[in-house]
Design an enzyme around this catalytic site. Structure first.
Site, mmCIF file in Angstrom:
data_model
loop_
_atom_site.group_PDB
_atom_site.id
_atom_site.type_symbol
_atom_site.label_atom_id
_atom_site.label_comp_id
_atom_site.label_asym_id
_atom_site.label_seq_id
_atom_site.Cartn_x
_atom_site.Cartn_y
_atom_site.Cartn_z
ATOM 1 N N ASP A 243 11.237 -65.032 83.699
ATOM 2 C CA ASP A 243 10.409 -64.046 83.138
ATOM 3 C C ASP A 243 10.425 -62.729 84.254
ATOM 4 O O ASP A 243 11.269 -62.746 85.157
ATOM 5 C CB ASP A 243 9.000 -64.379 83.189
ATOM 6 C CG ASP A 243 7.787 -63.818 82.278
ATOM 7 O OD1 ASP A 243 8.460 -62.424 81.797
ATOM 8 O OD2 ASP A 243 6.777 -64.157 81.939
HETATM 9 C C1 NOJ Z 1 5.929 -60.934 81.032
HETATM 10 C C2 NOJ Z 1 5.753 -61.831 80.038
HETATM 11 O O1 NOJ Z 1 5.052 -62.853 80.650
HETATM 12 C C3 NOJ Z 1 6.712 -62.661 79.004
HETATM 13 O O2 NOJ Z 1 5.750 -62.930 78.146
HETATM 14 C C4 NOJ Z 1 7.325 -61.355 78.263
HETATM 15 O O3 NOJ Z 1 8.256 -61.951 77.415
HETATM 16 C C5 NOJ Z 1 7.999 -60.799 79.465
HETATM 17 N N1 NOJ Z 1 7.112 -60.243 80.393
HETATM 18 C C6 NOJ Z 1 8.997 -59.406 78.749
HETATM 19 O O4 NOJ Z 1 8.200 -58.665 78.432
#
Ligand code: NOJ
Length: 741
Positions: A270
């Site tokens: 993430d």
């Molecule tokens: C953080 C989030 O937790 C995740 O769900 C998301 O896909 C990513 N950022 C990318 O934006």
């Protein structure tokens, strides 16, 4: 491209070029017009990173992405195309109800269709990979991200996980992979692995502590279902799981995901989750963080320089074998190859289709249907459907608002969403409307993408709005009150400690009630809320979640009776915040309390009930249904026989309207070597019936469905007695028994 060609390509790459494939860079570095979805502090990418990167996130648009791809490939020493990824959660531009609402439809096949539309719209906009489905089991309504999941039940989540993956990617072919070169087929990315929803206190990014049994029986099944459906990628989660951050967790990623489940696709961190291994205190610096994540099996580093700045050195020092680097790079190259990018790096990007297909009538129609099916009628004392829309006033901050898409609908314009006011016009009602108050959060809100509108209010303006609304309410037969949470009150980094609606909205409800008690509340929300007062002061209560592009039309369809509500709660709505997390499939305790039991020493609160205000699986209809007693074709299932017991009921629409009912099968394991849930969902079927029509619904119960992690840690069924419940909510008492022997 043949696998052998891919391997040749890999062997032609320098270490720097290999590392490049594992680096994901935010769109801002390639294009100004992009959306920021995480903190920007860890990003200090160099020109060389940009020249060699493997993927980009959060930029969309056929022309833009075609241009970026062309420029990039010209510069890249081997002309390897970029992968374009983005947060498409419940639609790209045609927005469907938020995932929690889709869960409420109890209709995964409909979500699969919605996912197909989302994929095709995204494909025309130049994307290759969508960051969903999010399948984190969500039991804590305080957690802002519950709206991104399909709720509190492992089985229901698994059905939706598989349906959405198949909607994006298509089914698996003979080689175990989907045909992603086909038009509109994009890679799914299941997230957040794992157990992100177990955050203590419901506070986003917080610690998760779970027993291995709870992890495996309750939290992991939905990710596994997505892997079995063929998801090409998986995203790690931010949280610590049993003291090891998920993004550096070998047990999760190597033992479970890769070895046990056989996942051979790409694992992406993430946003900055690798760098956060330093903040978690398990890595001294970014180099150690890169080492841990790489060894644990994370292939792509999202939005930091941990890999870009350190992998080469780690390989040269011999700490990371080059074979491990190659393994990760080959996975990324294979994904590009499966998408056909080596032959056509622009895939389905198509500016003219973007204009005609995106938000076309067909897509809107599906969104309207999906929204109406997701609405849950929690209470109805004869107030719905509306009998006379002319003498009905629509009052409340959501009445004229198009802010009805979920927080993740970052590429969709609000101008494309149908407000209730527009829905009223489209339906031809001549109802009057008033705002009553602004959204009025009682605390400052930080919006996604810098949006930051009408939630803080001015006292005088507020008073004038209230008085106008009270006057209107006094002059009408019925008031439809549109209340709830603004979309940015849920989502990432939007956890709450209170679960009420904003106090200005509560005041509006009370003031209206003084002059007109015929209140139908239409509740917008991305999470279960404490609805005690809202429910008590309303004759009818309809939860419409964050319904998406066609919200206003779908709401009018249901209020007017054109469509009968058929949604069921995918998460329990608590009595109050002190009960949270509250979920139907809790474990049996040694001192189980049953309503009315006078014993003191039982597992209960002394000031509030144990039961939620509205339980999982509950939802009313405008029609009525009779579900027969359970018929079993036998009552003993021989162990190891591979056979099934068939449990069936007849469902009859005994009311006067065409409507749908969700028949739910729950099983309780009466005695086992470890504590079991009081009951657990094992089957659903949504049946659509005309008045007077009936249908037999049959569930096959096999030994597989009875498996558990026993005291010996083996995953298998244990012999003994089981109770089956079949009904239309998790509280049904329509039961039968069988034994596994
Ligand atoms: C953080 C989030 O937790 C995740 O769900 C998301 O896909 C990513 N950022 C990318 O934006």
């Amino acid at each position: 491209m043949q696998e052998s060609r891919l391997k040749e390509l890999l062997s032609d790459l320098t270490i720097e070029e290999k590392v490049g494939q594992l680096v994901q860079i935010p769109g801002s570095f390639f294009e100004e017009d992009f959306v920021i979805t995480g903190p920007a502090n860890a990003m200090n990418f160099t020109k060389e990173d940009l020249r060699l990167a493997g993927s980009v996130l959060s930029v969309v648009g056929a022309e833009k992405l075609t241009d970026i791809q062309k420029r990039f490939m010209d510069e890249h020493p081997h002309h390897i195309p970029l992968l374009f990824m983005a947060d498409i959660i419940n639609g790209y531009r045609t927005i469907f109800p938020v995932p929690l609402a889709q869960g409420a439809s109890f209709h995964p096949a409909l979500s699969k269709k919605a996912a197909e539309v989302a994929a095709l719209e995204s494909a025309y906009a130049g994307l290759h990979l969508l960051f969903s489905p999010m399948v984190d089991l969500s039991r804590d309504a305080r957690w802002g991200r519950v709206m991104e999941s399909t709720g509190e039940d492992p089985y229901l989540n698994s059905l939706f996980a598989a349906a959405i993956v198949e909607g994006y990617q298509g089914g698996k072919g003979a080689d175990g992979h989907p045909a992603l070169t086909e038009k509109g087929r994009l890679s799914a990315c299941v997230k957040h692995f794992a157990a992100y929803g177990g955050a203590i206190g419901g506070r986003d990014y917080n610690t998760v502590e779970l027993s291995e049994r709870t992890l495996r029986e309750e939290y992991l099944p939905s990710y596994q279902a997505a892997v079995e459906a063929g998801t090409e990628t998986v995203m790690t989660s931010f949280n610590v799981l049993n003291r090891i951050p998920a993004s550096g967790n070998r047990h999760l990623m190597r033992d479970i995901l890769r070895q046990e489940w056989g996942f051979d696709g790409v694992l992406i961190s993430d946003w900055a989750a690798i760098a956060e291994l330093v903040s978690h205190g398990i890595a001294e610096d970014q180099k150690e963080a890169a080492y841990l994540a790489m060894q644990a099996g994370v292939d792509i580093d999202m939005c930091t320089r941990c890999y870009a700045g350190n992998l080469k050195e780690l390989v040269e020092e011999g700490r990371i074998p080059e074979t491990r680097l190659d393994e990760a790079v080959l996975r990324v190259l294979r994904l590009k190859n499966r998408l056909g990018l080596f032959e056509d790096p622009f895939k389905d990007a198509d500016a003219s289709q973007e204009k005609t297909y995106i938000l076309c009538n067909e897509n809107r129609k599906l969104s309207r249907e999906a929204a109406a099916e997701s609405f849950v009628l929690l209470k109805n004392e004869g107030a719905l459907p509306l009998t006379d829309t002319d003498s009905t006033a629509f009052i409340g901050p959501f009445t004229d608002s198009a802010r009805i898409n979920g927080a993740w609908s970052i590429f969709a314009g609000e101008k494309d969403a149908v407000s209730i006011e527009a829905g009223i016009k489209n339906a031809g009602f001549s109802s009057k409307t008033a705002k009553g108050c602004l959204f009025s959060a009682d605390y400052p809100l930080q919006g996604m993408g810098g949006k930051n509108a009408d939630y803080l209010s001015d006292e005088k303006e507020e008073e004038a709005l209230l008085q106008e609304a009270v006057r209107l309410a006094g002059a009408c037969e019925t008031v439809v009150l549109t209340l709830g949470e603004l979309n940015i009150m849920t989502g990432e980094a939007a956890s709450r400690g209170m679960l009420d609606i904003p106090s200005k909205q509560q005041r509006l409800l009370r003031e209206i009630y003084k002059v007109n008690q015929n209140i139908v509340t239409v509740l917008f929300t991305g999470r279960p809320l404490d609805l005690r007062e809202v429910s008590a002061l309303s004759k009818a209560l309809l939860v419409v979640w964050q319904p998406g592009s066609e919200g206003g039309n779908a709401i009018c369809d249901v209020l007017s009776g054109k469509v009968s509500p058929s949604g069921k709660l995918p998460m329990s709505f608590p009595y109050c915040v002190g009960q949270v997390p509250v979920y139907y499939n809790e474990l049996s305790t040694g001192r189980r309390y049953r309503e009315g039991d006078p014993n003191k020493f039982l597992s209960k609160y002394i000031d509030i009930p144990n039961a939620p205000l509205y339980p999982f699986g509950f939802g009313l209809s405008y029609s009525a249904f009779a579900i027969s007693e359970i018929m079993l074709d036998r009552d003993i299932l021989p162990m190891g026989s591979g056979e099934s017991i068939h449990a069936s009921v007849t469902v009859k629409n005994t009311g006067e309207r065409e409507a749908a009912e969700v028949v739910q099968l729950y099983i309780r394991d009466e005695v086992a070597s470890t504590a079991r849930p009081v009951r657990a969902l094992k089957g659903i079927e949504k049946v659509f019936l005309k008045p007077g029509e009936e249908k037999k619904v049959s569930f096959a119960i096999s030994e597989d469905m009875l498996r558990l992690y026993g005291a010996d840690d083996e995953f298998r069924a244990e012999k003994g007695d089981f109770t089956i419940y079949i009904g239309n909510s998790s509280e049904t008492e329509n039961a039968a028994r069988f034994s596994l022997s």
